[in-house]
Design a protein around this motif. Structure first.
Motif, PDB file in Angstrom:
ATOM      1  N   ASP A 157       9.465  35.182 -51.859  1.00 60.70           N
ATOM      2  CA  ASP A 157       9.537  33.832 -52.420  1.00 60.70           C
ATOM      3  C   ASP A 157       8.151  33.382 -52.868  1.00 60.70           C
ATOM      4  O   ASP A 157       7.131  33.992 -52.537  1.00 60.70           O
ATOM      5  N   GLU A 158       8.117  32.315 -53.632  1.00 60.58           N
ATOM      6  CA  GLU A 158       6.875  31.815 -54.216  1.00 60.58           C
ATOM      7  C   GLU A 158       5.855  31.440 -53.146  1.00 60.58           C
ATOM      8  O   GLU A 158       4.657  31.684 -53.302  1.00 60.58           O
ATOM      9  N   GLU A 159       6.321  30.866 -52.058  1.00 59.05           N
ATOM     10  CA  GLU A 159       5.424  30.467 -50.972  1.00 59.05           C
ATOM     11  C   GLU A 159       4.719  31.674 -50.380  1.00 59.05           C
ATOM     12  O   GLU A 159       3.505  31.654 -50.134  1.00 59.05           O
ATOM     13  N   THR A 160       5.467  32.757 -50.158  1.00 59.60           N
ATOM     14  CA  THR A 160       4.888  33.973 -49.580  1.00 59.60           C
ATOM     15  C   THR A 160       3.863  34.594 -50.525  1.00 59.60           C
ATOM     16  O   THR A 160       2.763  34.986 -50.109  1.00 59.60           O
ATOM     17  N   LEU A 161       4.215  34.663 -51.811  1.00 59.42           N
ATOM     18  CA  LEU A 161       3.296  35.245 -52.791  1.00 59.42           C
ATOM     19  C   LEU A 161       2.015  34.423 -52.908  1.00 59.42           C
ATOM     20  O   LEU A 161       0.906  34.976 -53.007  1.00 59.42           O
ATOM     21  N   THR A 162       2.140  33.106 -52.889  1.00 58.56           N
ATOM     22  CA  THR A 162       0.964  32.226 -52.952  1.00 58.56           C
ATOM     23  C   THR A 162       0.079  32.435 -51.738  1.00 58.56           C
ATOM     24  O   THR A 162      -1.159  32.515 -51.854  1.00 58.56           O
ATOM     25  N   THR A 163       0.707  32.552 -50.580  1.00 55.49           N
ATOM     26  CA  THR A 163      -0.046  32.779 -49.340  1.00 55.49           C
ATOM     27  C   THR A 163      -0.808  34.095 -49.396  1.00 55.49           C
ATOM     28  O   THR A 163      -1.989  34.173 -49.047  1.00 55.49           O
ATOM     29  N   ILE A 164      -0.120  35.146 -49.860  1.00 57.78           N
ATOM     30  CA  ILE A 164      -0.743  36.478 -49.944  1.00 57.78           C
ATOM     31  C   ILE A 164      -1.943  36.453 -50.880  1.00 57.78           C
ATOM     32  O   ILE A 164      -3.041  36.923 -50.538  1.00 57.78           O
ATOM     33  N   ASN A 165      -1.753  35.923 -52.075  1.00 56.38           N
ATOM     34  CA  ASN A 165      -2.834  35.908 -53.071  1.00 56.38           C
ATOM     35  C   ASN A 165      -4.027  35.091 -52.591  1.00 56.38           C
ATOM     36  O   ASN A 165      -5.182  35.488 -52.779  1.00 56.38           O
ATOM     37  N   LYS A 166      -3.772  33.946 -51.971  1.00 51.20           N
ATOM     38  CA  LYS A 166      -4.858  33.098 -51.480  1.00 51.20           C
ATOM     39  C   LYS A 166      -5.592  33.782 -50.331  1.00 51.20           C
ATOM     40  O   LYS A 166      -6.823  33.672 -50.199  1.00 51.20           O
ATOM     41  N   PHE A 167      -4.851  34.516 -49.499  1.00 56.00           N
ATOM     42  CA  PHE A 167      -5.455  35.235 -48.383  1.00 56.00           C
ATOM     43  C   PHE A 167      -6.400  36.320 -48.890  1.00 56.00           C
ATOM     44  O   PHE A 167      -7.495  36.518 -48.352  1.00 56.00           O
ATOM     45  N   PHE A 168      -5.992  36.997 -49.960  1.00 52.26           N
ATOM     46  CA  PHE A 168      -6.860  38.010 -50.568  1.00 52.26           C
ATOM     47  C   PHE A 168      -8.079  37.371 -51.231  1.00 52.26           C
ATOM     48  O   PHE A 168      -9.194  37.889 -51.146  1.00 52.26           O
ATOM     49  N   GLU A 169      -7.861  36.257 -51.899  1.00 52.86           N
ATOM     50  CA  GLU A 169      -8.966  35.562 -52.568  1.00 52.86           C
ATOM     51  C   GLU A 169     -10.054  35.164 -51.587  1.00 52.86           C
ATOM     52  O   GLU A 169     -11.236  35.135 -51.932  1.00 52.86           O
ATOM     53  N   LYS A 192       6.638  41.662 -40.154  1.00 53.66           N
ATOM     54  CA  LYS A 192       7.948  42.128 -39.689  1.00 53.66           C
ATOM     55  C   LYS A 192       8.774  42.708 -40.831  1.00 53.66           C
ATOM     56  O   LYS A 192       9.518  43.666 -40.657  1.00 53.66           O
ATOM     57  N   SER A 193       8.669  42.115 -42.020  1.00 55.18           N
ATOM     58  CA  SER A 193       9.499  42.571 -43.147  1.00 55.18           C
ATOM     59  C   SER A 193       8.929  43.793 -43.849  1.00 55.18           C
ATOM     60  O   SER A 193       9.667  44.572 -44.463  1.00 55.18           O
ATOM     61  N   THR A 194       7.591  43.980 -43.780  1.00 59.44           N
ATOM     62  CA  THR A 194       6.975  45.101 -44.515  1.00 59.44           C
ATOM     63  C   THR A 194       6.311  46.136 -43.614  1.00 59.44           C
ATOM     64  O   THR A 194       6.021  47.247 -44.067  1.00 59.44           O
ATOM     65  N   GLY A 195       6.046  45.753 -42.375  1.00 59.67           N
ATOM     66  CA  GLY A 195       5.319  46.661 -41.489  1.00 59.67           C
ATOM     67  C   GLY A 195       3.827  46.652 -41.721  1.00 59.67           C
ATOM     68  O   GLY A 195       3.099  47.458 -41.141  1.00 59.67           O
ATOM     69  N   LEU A 196       3.339  45.748 -42.570  1.00 64.02           N
ATOM     70  CA  LEU A 196       1.905  45.665 -42.882  1.00 64.02           C
ATOM     71  C   LEU A 196       1.331  44.343 -42.390  1.00 64.02           C
ATOM     72  O   LEU A 196       1.866  43.270 -42.693  1.00 64.02           O
ATOM     73  N   ASP A 197       0.246  44.428 -41.631  1.00 59.52           N
ATOM     74  CA  ASP A 197      -0.441  43.237 -41.122  1.00 59.52           C
ATOM     75  C   ASP A 197      -1.667  42.997 -41.998  1.00 59.52           C
ATOM     76  O   ASP A 197      -2.651  43.742 -41.930  1.00 59.52           O
ATOM     77  N   LEU A 198      -1.613  41.948 -42.790  1.00 56.16           N
ATOM     78  CA  LEU A 198      -2.692  41.701 -43.761  1.00 56.16           C
ATOM     79  C   LEU A 198      -4.009  41.329 -43.095  1.00 56.16           C
ATOM     80  O   LEU A 198      -5.040  41.294 -43.767  1.00 56.16           O
ATOM     81  N   ARG A 199      -3.984  41.057 -41.802  1.00 59.52           N
ATOM     82  CA  ARG A 199      -5.230  40.754 -41.091  1.00 59.52           C
ATOM     83  C   ARG A 199      -6.001  42.025 -40.744  1.00 59.52           C
ATOM     84  O   ARG A 199      -7.166  41.968 -40.369  1.00 59.52           O
ATOM     85  N   ILE A 200      -5.336  43.163 -40.900  1.00 56.08           N
ATOM     86  CA  ILE A 200      -5.986  44.462 -40.695  1.00 56.08           C
ATOM     87  C   ILE A 200      -6.408  44.994 -42.058  1.00 56.08           C
ATOM     88  O   ILE A 200      -5.592  45.095 -42.984  1.00 56.08           O
ATOM     89  N   PHE A 201      -7.664  45.357 -42.180  1.00 56.37           N
ATOM     90  CA  PHE A 201      -8.228  45.710 -43.483  1.00 56.37           C
ATOM     91  C   PHE A 201      -7.444  46.828 -44.164  1.00 56.37           C
ATOM     92  O   PHE A 201      -7.129  46.741 -45.352  1.00 56.37           O
ATOM     93  N   GLU A 202      -7.119  47.884 -43.433  1.00 57.69           N
ATOM     94  CA  GLU A 202      -6.426  49.016 -44.044  1.00 57.69           C
ATOM     95  C   GLU A 202      -5.051  48.613 -44.574  1.00 57.69           C
ATOM     96  O   GLU A 202      -4.657  49.005 -45.680  1.00 57.69           O
TER      97      GLU A 202
END
Length: 362
Positions: free
Chosen positions: A289-301, A329-339
């Motif tokens: 959803d748009e909220e998730t994508l916005t969160t992801i992009n801002k987190f990377f920025e 939980k949905s992807t198995g990827l924790d964005l707080r971990i660099f790899e």
């Protein structure tokens, strides 16, 4: 090779100085440029003059002059009047026209050479032989720059760029298709990519001033031998495409600044599909959803900074943590971990690349 407009501007300039009416005709008596009214009435006289052995003559109050290009008759000049002064002005007009022929012929030869150089149509020995013949230095620093015009005003893009560009006479401006103009620019010893980007920004502003608001500029890398100019051109072409996919907000893109997008652009589509299937288990980031994508992009920025990201999103830190946990939980990827973050970022770029290629195919 010389346009009628160039000829018209030339004789109008001469008339403005000398007050003598002039006309340029081809060898079939057709008027190409003129300040004389009803010049077409002299077509038969011109045809007779073409067939005569004389290089100049006076007839019916006009001076006639022949203009040659390497012993080949190209034009006939008419000067109105039969005095010695008019004869001298007619000779000057013929001399000026002949000089234009030489200049445009040389430019045409250089233009052909640069086009073939960019398209890799020349053998190495031909590159250096023709460079020497055309008096083009072979061992100076150069860069290929593509100016994509997206010409909404239906104007001649090549001539527009030539008229606006104020660089060195040793720079070359040409085109190999209708969409873009290519500048092969000499780079001074004290110039680097930063200075080149600033120069391109200034030129882009000039194009905007002409109403070409959708222009994009792409730079290759600086090369030191003329044989490598084609490589710089290929790099600029790649920069243009990669910029459209991953950096659509940029109007100026340099090959040296493409980062990981340059690698992704060269991946085969089947490999991309396999990678996305493994990362997202058959899903697509488009499903988020748009909220998730916005969160992801801002987190990377914000370089994975939780506090700064939550502040910019105007949400509580715990809310951001909750969203990241949900994504894990949905992807198995924790964005707080660099790899994991790197894997996710690459996956998003791969999806964007695949969507662009699908659009391009259709």
């Amino acid at each position: 090779m010389i346009s009628n407009q160039i000829l018209q501007n030339t004789i109008e300039g001469l008339k403005g100085i000398t007050r003598v009416d002039l006309c340029v005709m081809d060898t079939e008596g057709k008027v190409l440029a003129s300040t004389i009214t009803h010049a077409e009435e002299y077509e038969n006289a011109v045809m007779d003059f073409v067939d005569s052995p004389a290089d100049s003559q006076v007839l019916n109050g006009f001076q006639f002059f022949k203009v040659f290009d390497e012993h080949q008759l190209e034009f006939v000049i008419l000067a109105k009047g039969d005095s010695d002064d008019v004869y001298m002005i007619g000779k000057i007009a013929a001399f000026q026209t002949q000089n234009l022929l030489v200049a445009y012929k040389e430019r045409f030869d250089k233009d052909n050479f640069i086009k073939n150089l960019l398209l890799d149509n020349l053998l190495l020995v031909d590159i250096y032989n023709r460079s020497k013949k055309l008096r083009i230095e072979t061992d100076v620093r150069r860069i290929a720059i593509i100016i994509e015009l997206n010409n909404e005003k239906e104007m001649n893009g090549l001539e527009t760029v030539r008229s606006l560009y104020t660089g060195k006479t040793k720079d070359f401006i040409t085109a190999v298709d209708e969409k873009s103009v290519i500048l092969v620019r000499e780079v001074r010893d004290n110039e680097g990519y930063e200075e080149l980007m600033k120069s391109c920004k200034g030129f882009l502003d000039m194009l905007h001033g002409e109403g070409l608001s959708k222009c994009r500029i792409a730079l290759g890398t600086i090369v030191h031998e003329i044989k490598d100019v084609s490589r710089s051109y290929k790099e600029a072409k790649m920069a243009l495409d990669v910029g459209k996919i991953f950096y659509s907000e940029r109007s100026i893109v340099a090959y040296s600044n493409l980062g990981i997008g340059r690698l992704i652009y060269q991946l085969p589509i089947p490999l991309c599909k396999m990678f996305i299937k493994e990362i997202f288990d058959g899903k697509s980031p488009d499903d988020f959803d748009e909220e998730t994508l916005t969160t992801i992009n801002k987190f990377f920025e914000n370089s994975l900074n939780v506090s700064e990201t939550s502040r910019q999103l105007y949400i509580h830190r715990n809310t951001l943590v909750y969203r990241l946990d949900k994504l894990q939980k949905s992807t198995g990827l924790d964005l707080r971990i660099f790899e994991d973050a790197i894997t996710f970022k690459i996956a998003l770029m791969v999806v964007k690349y695949m969507k662009y290629m699908e659009t391009f195919e259709y």
